[in-house]
Design a protein around this motif. Structure first.
Motif, PDB file in Angstrom:
ATOM      1  N   ILE A 264       0.830  -1.207   0.000  1.00 10.23           N
ATOM      2  CA  ILE A 264       0.000   0.000   0.000  1.00 10.23           C
ATOM      3  C   ILE A 264       0.861   1.252   0.000  1.00 10.23           C
ATOM      4  O   ILE A 264       0.640   2.174  -0.791  1.00 10.23           O
ATOM      5  CB  ILE A 264      -0.953  -0.023   1.215  1.00 10.23           C
ATOM      6  N   THR A 265       1.874   1.294   0.871  1.00  9.17           N
ATOM      7  CA  THR A 265       2.727   2.493   0.923  1.00  9.17           C
ATOM      8  C   THR A 265       3.551   2.652  -0.356  1.00  9.17           C
ATOM      9  O   THR A 265       3.870   3.773  -0.753  1.00  9.17           O
ATOM     10  CB  THR A 265       3.665   2.459   2.139  1.00  9.17           C
TER      11      THR A 265
ATOM     12  N   LEU B 221      -7.298  -2.293  -2.321  1.00 11.10           N
ATOM     13  CA  LEU B 221      -8.337  -3.118  -2.934  1.00 11.10           C
ATOM     14  C   LEU B 221      -7.801  -4.056  -4.008  1.00 11.10           C
ATOM     15  O   LEU B 221      -8.571  -4.791  -4.630  1.00 11.10           O
ATOM     16  CB  LEU B 221      -9.434  -2.211  -3.516  1.00 11.10           C
ATOM     17  N   SER B 222      -6.489  -4.050  -4.216  1.00 17.09           N
ATOM     18  CA  SER B 222      -5.877  -5.049  -5.096  1.00 17.09           C
ATOM     19  C   SER B 222      -5.862  -6.388  -4.365  1.00 17.09           C
ATOM     20  O   SER B 222      -6.012  -6.442  -3.140  1.00 17.09           O
ATOM     21  CB  SER B 222      -4.449  -4.630  -5.434  1.00 17.09           C
ATOM     22  N   PRO B 223      -5.707  -7.495  -5.065  1.00 12.60           N
ATOM     23  CA  PRO B 223      -5.650  -8.797  -4.372  1.00 12.60           C
ATOM     24  C   PRO B 223      -4.579  -8.830  -3.286  1.00 12.60           C
ATOM     25  O   PRO B 223      -4.814  -9.331  -2.186  1.00 12.60           O
ATOM     26  CB  PRO B 223      -5.343  -9.780  -5.501  1.00 12.60           C
ATOM     27  N   GLU B 224      -3.402  -8.265  -3.583  1.00 12.26           N
ATOM     28  CA  GLU B 224      -2.320  -8.253  -2.603  1.00 12.26           C
ATOM     29  C   GLU B 224      -2.675  -7.332  -1.430  1.00 12.26           C
ATOM     30  O   GLU B 224      -2.358  -7.626  -0.278  1.00 12.26           O
ATOM     31  CB  GLU B 224      -1.023  -7.784  -3.255  1.00 12.26           C
TER      32      GLU B 224
ATOM     33  N   ALA C 192      -3.117  -8.233   2.532  1.00  7.10           N
ATOM     34  CA  ALA C 192      -2.319  -7.541   3.537  1.00  7.10           C
ATOM     35  C   ALA C 192      -3.204  -6.935   4.620  1.00  7.10           C
ATOM     36  O   ALA C 192      -2.872  -6.978   5.815  1.00  7.10           O
ATOM     37  CB  ALA C 192      -1.476  -6.460   2.877  1.00  7.10           C
ATOM     38  N   MET C 193      -4.354  -6.368   4.216  1.00  3.24           N
ATOM     39  CA  MET C 193      -5.275  -5.804   5.205  1.00  3.24           C
ATOM     40  C   MET C 193      -5.810  -6.892   6.131  1.00  3.24           C
ATOM     41  O   MET C 193      -5.956  -6.667   7.336  1.00  3.24           O
ATOM     42  CB  MET C 193      -6.433  -5.083   4.512  1.00  3.24           C
ATOM     43  N   GLN C 194      -6.093  -8.053   5.582  1.00  8.32           N
ATOM     44  CA  GLN C 194      -6.593  -9.143   6.416  1.00  8.32           C
ATOM     45  C   GLN C 194      -5.546  -9.581   7.441  1.00  8.32           C
ATOM     46  O   GLN C 194      -5.887  -9.958   8.564  1.00  8.32           O
ATOM     47  CB  GLN C 194      -7.017 -10.331   5.546  1.00  8.32           C
TER      48      GLN C 194
END
Length: 462
Positions: free
Chosen positions: A110-111, A359-362, A366-368
């Motif tokens: 994300i960053t 919101l990308s698959p990766e 990562a959020m999960q």
């Protein structure tokens, strides 16, 4: 090993939670506990008495609605008391499990996207100025497909913002001062405070710890933290948060179906706060729009804050369906769009790049992982208080643990814990009168801090 967890202590908000109380506590069931100290620098500011004198006053009257507010907004008030505690114990290793602020790093996937967008702004090809007030098309489209794919919500129903809390106030501007409102009791204090500021309420009634003209929907262990709608007076607006902050309770599909029908029967609008939806473990709705007919009576606010660590980055969204109409048939979304365009220039383009990466698959994976980390913290806290014989609620579907201290003042318990363990919690009465006798313990914290806090809880209440 340092257990200090940064928490701003220098600013006191001019808004208010109505449920603040003086410090005192009963030492029953507790004992004094010694904890390691650490040297820190404390800066004391001394004001020249002459600077405190006001030589001139304007002829502008203060907003009478703001004047109704009783004291400091809940979380800055908690921070203020933490600061006072540090002045008293300047070497204390304070652990903050109070305000629900994230602590773990934002995932690199994300960053990296944010960094790339940021660097692009230094090039002719990558520079962009003002964007669409409603949010970038790619992000709105991704939000629609990720969270509302089969629910009939389209990208132009979604307004990207700088956070759900900000949108709550913008919605209040849309509704104006001539509406009535209902709120879960207990609940996030911004709902009540923004209603007071807008002039929707009467004066604060000290004897019942409530503002006049607000319908407080009592949510307690006795009713499963879902209000008895048969006793709720009809209002124009219903604020409802699930999973709930602070109790952690999540409404079932059957309960939300009743809520939507209640709103339809009364011609009301639900403002549904889904800020913790991805923390849901049970098979409960993540969105109000999973309920048939909700698009005709509901608005939904949401945020990346507690999913991706965006409490400082600031990015959220609000869904206002086209089917939602005022009594004269005018679309609510058009008025919300007018307020957004007047009061807001759109979310930061760098933040929106981060949101798209989320919101990308990766990014979703990562959020999960981040959410899973905080849920494990929650499990540790729940097990600790259960082992000490307390009644504990929440924790299953939200990163908050709601602990019952029967016949005790919430502020007294808060003060007792802070004084004897150097741990910051949040007093339940700050969320409404039905929160009296409870404290909220946040699971947002580094693992070593949470483990140390639980060790201190066990020493205090064993």
């Amino acid at each position: 090993m340092s257990l200090m967890n940064n928490l701003s202590t220098s600013t006191i908000s001019s808004s208010s939670s109505a449920f603040l109380a003086p410090i005192s506590f009963d030492s029953s069931r507790t004992q004094s506990v010694a904890f390691p100290l650490k040297n820190i620098n404390v800066v004391k500011c001394i004001t020249n008495p002459q600077e405190q004198q006001t030589a001139y006053k304007t002829k502008v009257s203060r907003n009478a609605n703001i004047a109704k507010l009783q004291a400091g907004y809940l979380f800055p008030e908690v921070a203020r008391r933490r600061a006072v505690h540090l002045l008293k114990y300047p070497n204390a290793q304070v652990i903050s499990l109070g305000i629900g602020d994230t602590t773990e790093p934002i995932p690199d996937v994300i960053t990296s996207a944010m960094a790339e967008r940021s660097h692009g702004l230094s090039t002719l090809e990558g520079y962009s100025g003002y964007g669409a007030e409603q949010g970038e098309k790619a992000l709105r489209s991704a939000l629609a497909s990720t969270f509302y794919g089969n629910l009939g919500i389209e990208e132009d129903d979604i307004f990207v913002s700088d956070g759900a809390k900000c949108d709550i106030s913008r919605l209040q501007v849309v509704f104006g001062s001539n509406v009535t409102m209902a709120v879960q009791d207990p609940s996030y204090p911004a709902y009540v405070d923004s209603s007071v500021i807008m002039g929707q309420t009467g004066q604060f009634q000290k004897d019942v710890e409530k503002f006049a003209n607000i319908e407080y929907m009592r949510c307690t262990p006795e009713n499963g933290f879902f209000p008895d709608l048969s006793t709720v007076v009809r209002t124009d607006i219903i604020f409802f948060c699930s999973p709930n902050n602070p109790t952690g309770a999540a409404a079932t599909r059957e309960q939300l179906t009743r809520l939507v029908q209640f709103a339809k029967d009364n011609g009301s609008i639900i403002v549904y706060d889904s800020a913790y939806a991805l923390y849901m473990s049970d098979d409960n709705p993540r969105s109000i729009f999973e309920i048939p007919g909700a698009k005709e009576v509901a608005i939904e606010t949401a945020s990346f804050s507690k999913y991706a660590g965006f409490t400082g980055v600031r990015l959220g969204w609000t869904v206002v369906p086209k089917q939602l109409l005022f009594s004269d048939g005018f679309p609510v979304a058009k008025d919300f769009n007018r307020i957004v365009c007047t009061c807001f220039n759109g979310a930061c383009n760098i933040s929106q790049a981060g949101g798209l990466a989320c919101l990308s698959p990766e990014g979703l994976e990562a959020m999960q992982e981040v959410i899973g980390f905080y849920k494990e913290n929650t499990k540790i806290i729940v097990e600790t208080f259960n082992s000490l014989g307390f009644k504990v609620y929440g924790g299953q579907n939200a990163p908050y643990v709601w602990v019952h201290f029967p016949s005790r003042s919430s502020w007294d318990v808060f003060s007792e814990i802070l004084e004897k363990t150097h741990i910051v919690t949040t007093p339940g009465s700050g969320f409404g009168p039905s929160g009296e006798g409870f404290i909220r313990v946040s699971a947002f914290g580094h693992r070593e801090n949470v483990l140390e806090a639980c060790r201190r809880f066990k020493q205090l209440y064993k």
